[in-house]
Design an enzyme around this catalytic site. Structure first.
Site, short mmCIF file in Angstrom:
data_model
loop_
_atom_site.label_atom_id
_atom_site.label_comp_id
_atom_site.label_asym_id
_atom_site.label_seq_id
_atom_site.Cartn_x
_atom_site.Cartn_y
_atom_site.Cartn_z
N LYS A 178 0.85 -1.20 0.00
CA LYS A 178 0.00 0.00 0.00
C LYS A 178 0.88 1.25 0.00
O LYS A 178 1.63 1.49 0.94
CB LYS A 178 -0.89 0.04 1.25
CG LYS A 178 -1.90 1.17 1.18
CD LYS A 178 -2.50 1.52 2.53
CE LYS A 178 -2.08 2.87 3.06
NZ LYS A 178 -2.22 4.02 2.17
N GLU A 253 10.28 2.18 10.29
CA GLU A 253 11.28 3.26 10.20
C GLU A 253 10.52 4.57 10.26
O GLU A 253 9.64 4.82 9.42
CB GLU A 253 12.08 3.15 8.89
CG GLU A 253 13.09 2.03 8.89
CD GLU A 253 14.14 2.14 9.98
OE1 GLU A 253 14.38 3.26 10.48
OE2 GLU A 253 14.70 1.11 10.37
N CYS A 287 13.72 11.72 5.55
CA CYS A 287 13.88 11.29 6.94
C CYS A 287 15.29 11.57 7.43
O CYS A 287 15.52 11.76 8.61
CB CYS A 287 13.55 9.81 7.07
SG CYS A 287 14.43 8.80 5.89
N GLU A 388 10.31 16.97 14.60
CA GLU A 388 10.51 16.80 13.16
C GLU A 388 9.57 17.74 12.41
O GLU A 388 8.35 17.69 12.59
CB GLU A 388 10.23 15.36 12.74
CG GLU A 388 10.54 15.11 11.28
CD GLU A 388 10.19 13.70 10.83
OE1 GLU A 388 9.06 13.25 11.07
OE2 GLU A 388 11.07 13.05 10.23
P1 NAP Z 1 2.34 8.54 7.68
O1 NAP Z 1 1.27 9.54 7.69
O2 NAP Z 1 2.69 7.84 8.94
O3 NAP Z 1 1.93 7.46 6.55
C1 NAP Z 1 2.77 6.39 6.18
C2 NAP Z 1 1.93 5.28 5.58
O4 NAP Z 1 1.11 4.71 6.60
C3 NAP Z 1 0.97 5.74 4.48
O5 NAP Z 1 0.88 4.76 3.48
C4 NAP Z 1 -0.34 5.86 5.24
O6 NAP Z 1 -1.48 5.76 4.42
C5 NAP Z 1 -0.24 4.66 6.15
N1 NAP Z 1 -1.15 4.69 7.31
C6 NAP Z 1 -1.77 5.76 7.87
N2 NAP Z 1 -2.54 5.35 8.91
C7 NAP Z 1 -2.40 4.01 9.00
C8 NAP Z 1 -2.95 3.02 9.87
N3 NAP Z 1 -3.78 3.33 10.86
N4 NAP Z 1 -2.60 1.72 9.68
C9 NAP Z 1 -1.74 1.38 8.69
N5 NAP Z 1 -1.20 2.29 7.82
C10 NAP Z 1 -1.52 3.58 7.99
O7 NAP Z 1 3.72 9.15 7.13
P2 NAP Z 1 3.96 10.09 5.87
O8 NAP Z 1 3.42 11.46 6.19
O9 NAP Z 1 3.49 9.41 4.64
O10 NAP Z 1 5.56 10.15 5.79
C11 NAP Z 1 6.36 11.08 6.48
C12 NAP Z 1 7.03 10.44 7.66
O11 NAP Z 1 7.79 9.32 7.22
C13 NAP Z 1 8.03 11.33 8.37
O12 NAP Z 1 7.86 11.25 9.75
C14 NAP Z 1 9.39 10.74 7.99
O13 NAP Z 1 10.42 10.97 8.91
C15 NAP Z 1 9.06 9.31 7.86
N6 NAP Z 1 10.07 8.62 7.06
C16 NAP Z 1 10.99 7.83 7.72
C17 NAP Z 1 11.99 7.17 7.00
C18 NAP Z 1 13.00 6.29 7.70
O14 NAP Z 1 13.62 5.47 7.04
N7 NAP Z 1 13.20 6.43 9.00
C19 NAP Z 1 12.04 7.31 5.61
C20 NAP Z 1 11.10 8.13 4.98
C21 NAP Z 1 10.10 8.78 5.73
P3 NAP Z 1 -2.26 7.10 3.92
O15 NAP Z 1 -1.31 7.86 3.11
O16 NAP Z 1 -3.39 6.53 3.15
O17 NAP Z 1 -2.69 7.84 5.16
#
Ligand code: NAP
Length: 496
Positions: A178, A253, A287, A388
Site C-alpha cells: 500500500k 522506520e 527522513c 521533526e
Molecule cells: P504517515 O502519515 O505515517 O503514513 C505512512 C503510511 O502509513 C501511508 O501509506 C499511510 O497511508 C499509512 N497509514 C496511515 N494510517 C495508518 C494506519 N492506521 N494503519 C496502517 N497504515 C496507515 O507518514 P507520511 O506522512 O506518509 O511520511 C512522512 C514520515 O515518514 C516522516 O515522519 C518521515 O520521517 C518518515 N520517514 C521515515 C523514514 C526512515 O527510514 N526512517 C524514511 C522516509 C520517511 P495514507 O497515506 O493513506 O494515510
C-alpha cells in the site's frame, strides 16, 4: 486487463487483475493544484482482505520457486525500471513535487537497490556450523515469513517501496503493498515493474486506499505474518503495537531530527555545502534531512553568514523547471505544518537569517511553496530543535567544544542519521562512538545510504530490524536451526 505504464490513472492490482474499485480520488500536483494528474482507485477493507487472501493462495508455489529463479524475475524488473526510468521520474516530480534531478536520482538509487536484491537470489541462505555431536550436520537456514504487508510514505515513493518489495520477494514471501495516498501513481509504476517482470498472479498485490481502512487491515489481518512500515512516529508506534499483539514480525522506520556537527577545525566551505544540501534537498522532506546544525562557536558567525547566503540563493518553484533547486511541500497539510513551525521558531526566540515565508509571485499562487529558511541562535530547548518539521527549515545551534556538540546532537528522541565535519581523526572516531544514530557520516551530508549497507535508526526512529543489504532480507525471513544426524542410528550422549 493490463494497466498501461503511460496512463496517469491508478488502478489497484489484486490476484493478477487490475481493478478500479467503487470510489476514486483525484491526484493533484503540489506545484500547481490546478493540475489534476489523474484519478486513483480508493479501495476499502473488503478489497484489502481480497488482496491478502490472494497473496496467501499464491504463497505455497512462490516459496517453492527456487531463489535463483525469483532473483531472475527481479533482474527483469531491473531492466523494466531502467526502461521506464524517465516515466517514473516525471510522475514523481508531478505527484510529489521534488525536482526532476532529484526524482531521477531516486530512480537510479531504486535500480541499484533492486539490482542488489535480485543478486540475493544466488547468495547464501544460511550457514553450516560445527556440531557438538558426531556425524551431525548443524546448520541454520532462512525461510520466508509468509504473506507480508508493505506500507510506505510519500517522500521516497519509488525508492522505499522498491527496497522493501525486492527483499520480501527474493526471500520467498508474497506481498500486499500500500503506497501513501498522496503518491499512488508512482506506487503503481513501481508495482508494475515487478508485475510486468513475470511474477505469478497473487505474488505482489497493489492496493490504494486509506491508512485507517486498507492500512489497518494490512496490519491486523491474521493471514499477514510480517509488516514493513515507513512513516510517521504517531502511526508507526500504534501499528507496531497492533502487529505485536497479533504476533507479527514488524519493522517501522519513522521520524528523524538529524544533526550536522561542524567542529572548530572543519573545512567550512565543504561543511556549509553539505548542510545546505541536507537541509533543503527534497524540500527538507527526507527522513535523513539535516534539520539542526550544531556549530562550534569559533566558526559560528562565518557558518551562519554562509548558510544564510546559500539558502537565499536557492530558487524555489515547479520541479519540472530545470533552473529550480527546491520544489513545494507535498500537500496543503504539510505546507501548513511548515508555516506553523516558522511561527513557533519566532515565538521561541530564534533569529531568522534567511527565508521565513511563502515566496511572492504568480508562479507560486497555486502551489505549496516555502522559502529555504534558516533560524540562527537556536538552542536545544526550542521546538524547532526537538520536533521533526519535514520541511525546508534549518536551525543553527552554537556550542562550545566537542562534548557540548555531542550532548546537543544526542539531546533528541530520534536517532536516524548524523554527520560531523572535522579533520581530526580522534574527534571523528569519538563522534562515531558517542553519537546515538543508526547512520553516521564523517565529512559527508546527513542524507543518503547505499544499497549494500544497513539503513535505519535508533531510539524513537526505529522498531525492528534494519533495512537494505543482507539486513533487508533477514527481516523478511524466519531462521530455522537444524540438527541432522546423518547416520540415523547414533544415541545422543552429550546433553547438558
Ligand atoms: P504517515 O502519515 O505515517 O503514513 C505512512 C503510511 O502509513 C501511508 O501509506 C499511510 O497511508 C499509512 N497509514 C496511515 N494510517 C495508518 C494506519 N492506521 N494503519 C496502517 N497504515 C496507515 O507518514 P507520511 O506522512 O506518509 O511520511 C512522512 C514520515 O515518514 C516522516 O515522519 C518521515 O520521517 C518518515 N520517514 C521515515 C523514514 C526512515 O527510514 N526512517 C524514511 C522516509 C520517511 P495514507 O497515506 O493513506 O494515510
Amino acid at each position: 486487463m493490463s494497466s498501461d505504464p503511460r496512463s496517469t490513472d491508478v488502478l489497484s492490482h489484486i490476484d493478477g487483475e487490475w481493478i478500479s474499485g467503487r470510489e476514486t480520488r483525484p491526484n493533484v500536483n503540489p506545484a500547481d493544484t490546478r493540475e489534476v494528474i489523474g484519478v486513483s482507485a480508493h479501495l476499502g477493507r473488503a478489497e484489502a482482505v481480497a488482496a491478502i487472501e490472494a497473496a496467501h493462495r499464491a504463497l505455497p508455489a512462490w516459496r517453492e520457486t527456487p531463489a535463483p529463479k525469483r532473483g531472475a524475475i527481479l533482474f527483469e524488473a531491473v531492466r523494466l525500471m531502467k526502461e521506464r526510468a524517465e516515466l517514473l521520474a516525471m510522475a514523481m516530480t508531478r505527484e510529489e513535487g521534488k525536482t526532476l534531478t532529484e526524482s531521477r536520482g531516486e530512480v537510479l538509487k531504486s535500480i541499484i537497490c533492486l539490482e542488489y536484491m535480485a543478486g540475493e537470489g544466488r547468495r547464501p541462505i544460511g550457514q553450516v556450523v560445527p556440531s557438538e555431536m558426531s556425524r551431525t550436520m548443524a546448520y541454520h537456514v532462512r525461510q520466508p515469513l509468509g504473506v507480508v504487508s508493505i506500507i510506505t510514505p510519500w517522500n521516497f515513493p519509488v525508492a522505499i517501496p522498491t527496497w522493501k518489495i525486492a527483499p520480501a520477494l527474493v526471500a520467498g514471501n508474497t506481498v500486499v503493498f500500500k503506497p501513501a495516498s498522496v503518491t499512488p501513481l508512482t506506487g503503481r509504476l513501481v508495482a508494475e515493474c515487478f508485475i510486468d517482470a513475470g511474477l505469478p498472479k497473487g505474488v505482489l498485490n497493489f492496493v490504494t486506499g486509506g491508512g485507517g481502512t486498507v492500512g489497518d487491515e494490512l496490519v491486523g489481518n491474521p493471514l499477514v505474518r510480517g509488516v514493513s512500515f515507513t512513516g510517521s512516529n504517531e502511526i508507526g508506534m500504534a501499528l507496531a503495537r497492533q502487529a505485536t499483539e497479533t504476533r507479527k514480525k514488524c519493522q517501522c522506520e519513522m521520524g528523524g531530527k538529524n544533526p550536522m556537527v561542524i567542529l572548530a577545525d572543519a573545512d567550512v566551505d565543504l561543511a556549509v555545502d553539505a548542510t545546505l544540501q541536507g537541509a533543503f534537498g527534497s524540500t527538507g522532506q527526507r527522513c535523513t534531512a539535516t534539520s539542526r546544525v550544531i556549530v562550534d562557536r569559533s566558526v559560528y558567525a562565518e557558518v551562519v553568514e554562509r548558510l544564510a547566503a546559500g539558502a537565499k540563493a536557492i530558487k524555489v518553484g515547479n520541479g519540472l523547471d530545470p533552473t529550480v533547486k527546491m520544489g513545494p511541500s507535498v500537500d496543503r497539510g504539510q505546507h501548513q505544518t511548515v508555516l506553523e513551525y516558522i511561527a513557533v521558531a519566532h515565538a521561541d526566540g530564534a533569529r531568522l537569517v534567511a527565508g521565513g515565508g511563502v515566496p511572492k509571485g504568480p508562479e507560486y499562487e497555486h502551489g505549496f511553496f516555502t522559502e529555504a529558511t534558516v533560524f540562527a541562535d537556536a538552542h536545544m530547548g526550542m521546538r524547532i530543535t526537538q520536533e521533526e518539521v519535514f520541511g525546508p527549515i534549518l536551525a543553527v545551534v552554537p556550542v562550545d567544544g566537542f562534548d557540548a556538540a555531542i550532548e546537543a546532537a544526542n539531546g533528541v528522541r530520534y536517532g536516524l542519521s548524523a554527520s560531523v565535519y572535522t579533520r581530526d581523526l580522534v574527534l571523528a572516531q569519538r563522534f562515531i562512538d558517542a553519537i546515538e544514530v543508526g547512520i553516521v557520516h564523517v565529512n559527508n551530508p546527513t542524507v543518503g545510504g547505499e544499497a549494500q549497507m544497513p539503513f535505519g535508526g535508533m531510539k524513537d526512529t526505529g522498531v525492528g530490524q534494519r533495512e537494505m543489504g543482507t539486513f533487508g532480507v533477514d527481516f523478511f525471513s524466519e531462521t530455522k536451526a537444524v540438527y541432522l544426524d546423518y547416520t540415523a542410528a547414533a544415541r545422543r550422549t552429550n546433553i547438558y
